[in-house]
Design a protein around this motif. Structure first.
Motif, short mmCIF file in Angstrom:
data_model
loop_
_atom_site.label_atom_id
_atom_site.label_comp_id
_atom_site.label_asym_id
_atom_site.label_seq_id
_atom_site.Cartn_x
_atom_site.Cartn_y
_atom_site.Cartn_z
N ALA A 125 -12.65 30.80 -8.32
CA ALA A 125 -11.81 31.05 -9.49
C ALA A 125 -10.42 31.42 -9.00
N GLY A 126 -9.42 31.05 -9.78
CA GLY A 126 -8.06 31.44 -9.41
C GLY A 126 -7.09 30.28 -9.40
N ASP A 127 -5.96 30.50 -8.75
CA ASP A 127 -4.86 29.54 -8.72
C ASP A 127 -4.97 28.60 -7.53
N TYR A 128 -4.85 27.32 -7.82
CA TYR A 128 -4.86 26.27 -6.80
C TYR A 128 -3.47 25.66 -6.72
N THR A 129 -3.14 25.12 -5.56
CA THR A 129 -1.89 24.38 -5.37
C THR A 129 -2.22 23.06 -4.69
N VAL A 130 -1.65 21.99 -5.21
CA VAL A 130 -1.77 20.67 -4.58
C VAL A 130 -0.37 20.25 -4.16
N ASN A 131 -0.22 19.89 -2.88
CA ASN A 131 1.05 19.41 -2.35
C ASN A 131 0.89 17.94 -1.97
N ILE A 132 1.85 17.12 -2.39
CA ILE A 132 1.78 15.68 -2.13
C ILE A 132 3.07 15.23 -1.45
N GLN A 133 2.91 14.51 -0.35
CA GLN A 133 4.05 14.02 0.44
C GLN A 133 3.74 12.59 0.88
N HIS A 134 4.74 11.73 0.90
CA HIS A 134 4.47 10.36 1.37
C HIS A 134 4.46 10.32 2.89
N ALA A 135 3.70 9.37 3.43
CA ALA A 135 3.57 9.21 4.88
C ALA A 135 3.75 7.75 5.25
N ASN A 174 0.84 -1.19 0.00
CA ASN A 174 0.00 0.00 0.00
C ASN A 174 0.88 1.25 0.00
N LEU A 175 0.23 2.41 -0.05
CA LEU A 175 0.95 3.68 -0.04
C LEU A 175 0.09 4.68 0.71
N PHE A 176 0.70 5.37 1.67
CA PHE A 176 0.02 6.44 2.39
C PHE A 176 0.58 7.77 1.91
N LEU A 177 -0.33 8.68 1.58
CA LEU A 177 0.05 10.01 1.11
C LEU A 177 -0.68 11.07 1.93
N ILE A 178 -0.01 12.21 2.10
CA ILE A 178 -0.65 13.40 2.64
C ILE A 178 -0.82 14.34 1.45
N VAL A 179 -2.08 14.65 1.13
CA VAL A 179 -2.37 15.51 -0.01
C VAL A 179 -3.07 16.76 0.52
N GLU A 180 -2.51 17.90 0.14
CA GLU A 180 -3.02 19.19 0.60
C GLU A 180 -3.51 19.98 -0.60
N LEU A 181 -4.76 20.42 -0.53
CA LEU A 181 -5.36 21.24 -1.59
C LEU A 181 -5.50 22.66 -1.06
N ASN A 182 -4.78 23.60 -1.71
CA ASN A 182 -4.80 25.01 -1.31
C ASN A 182 -5.68 25.79 -2.28
N TYR A 183 -6.72 26.41 -1.76
CA TYR A 183 -7.64 27.21 -2.55
C TYR A 183 -7.09 28.62 -2.74
N PRO A 184 -7.60 29.35 -3.73
CA PRO A 184 -7.12 30.71 -3.97
C PRO A 184 -7.32 31.66 -2.79
N ASN A 185 -8.39 31.47 -1.98
CA ASN A 185 -8.66 32.38 -0.87
C ASN A 185 -7.87 32.04 0.39
N GLY A 186 -7.05 30.99 0.35
CA GLY A 186 -6.26 30.61 1.52
C GLY A 186 -6.77 29.39 2.26
N THR A 194 -5.15 12.51 4.53
CA THR A 194 -4.22 11.39 4.57
C THR A 194 -4.92 10.25 3.85
N LEU A 195 -4.31 9.79 2.77
CA LEU A 195 -4.94 8.81 1.89
C LEU A 195 -4.13 7.54 1.82
N GLU A 196 -4.84 6.41 1.67
CA GLU A 196 -4.17 5.11 1.51
C GLU A 196 -4.60 4.53 0.17
N TYR A 197 -3.61 4.04 -0.56
CA TYR A 197 -3.85 3.41 -1.86
C TYR A 197 -3.24 2.01 -1.87
#
Length: 166
Positions: free
Chosen positions: A129-139, A72-84, A90-93
């Motif tokens: 509307a605007g710029d999004y950022t997705v950050n992915i890190q293994h856990a 399996n694989l554990f990930l920490i995924v962070e979704l950053n919206y334009p307004n902050g 924490t996801l498992e695959y």
């Protein structure tokens, strides 16, 4: 001979056209990793929301090889919206079958995995509307150990993809 060469060029161009056309993809970027994925290394993906009306599916894409030793694989995924606003999951695959064979597509020892992030249960819309950022890190952690794995082996590339829903 000239006719045969021209036919070959047309066939190759057609194959590239068919393979490269992906009308559903709005954003699809991969980032290569060095020999290992350090626990503090974060893969960041920046993109502009396509719109705030339609629904989308979002995926974490991974390429891994036989050096990946886990089922399996554990990930920490962070979704950053334009307004902050920030949503952290924490996801498992599942990455391997019960017999140890790696899951994913590919004919060699490199497998590609398209892992659901958003849109699989509920329709996902970009609400701002605007710029999004997705950050992915293994856990990842070894069984019975509190500290995370410092250098995760076997993951060669990490990507993020956004598709229009059908």
């Amino acid at each position: 001979m000239q006719k045969r060469t021209n036919w070959l060029y047309v066939a190759v161009a057609f194959c590239f056209f068919v393979v490269s056309c992906d009308s559903n993809a709005v954003y699809d970027v991969y980032k290569p990793l060095p020999n290992v994925w350090h626990k503090d290394t974060i893969a960041s993906f920046n993109f502009k929301a396509p719109d705030t009306i339609n629904t989308y599916n979002a995926y974490v894409n991974l390429r891994n090889n036989n050096g990946y030793k886990f089922s399996n694989l554990f990930l920490i995924v962070e979704l950053n919206y334009p307004n902050g606003k920030i949503i952290t999951d924490t996801l498992e695959y599942k990455m391997a079958a019960p017999n140890g064979a790696l899951l994913g597509t590919g004919f060699t020892d490199i497998k590609e995995n398209k892992l659901w992030y958003r849109g699989y249960k509920d329709n996902f819309k970009f609400t701002e509307a605007g710029d999004y950022t997705v950050n992915i890190q293994h856990a990842m952690r070894n069984n019975g150990e509190a500290n995370g794995i410092l250098n995760l082996e076997g993951i060669t590339d990490i990507g993020f993809r956004v598709e229009r829903t059908q």
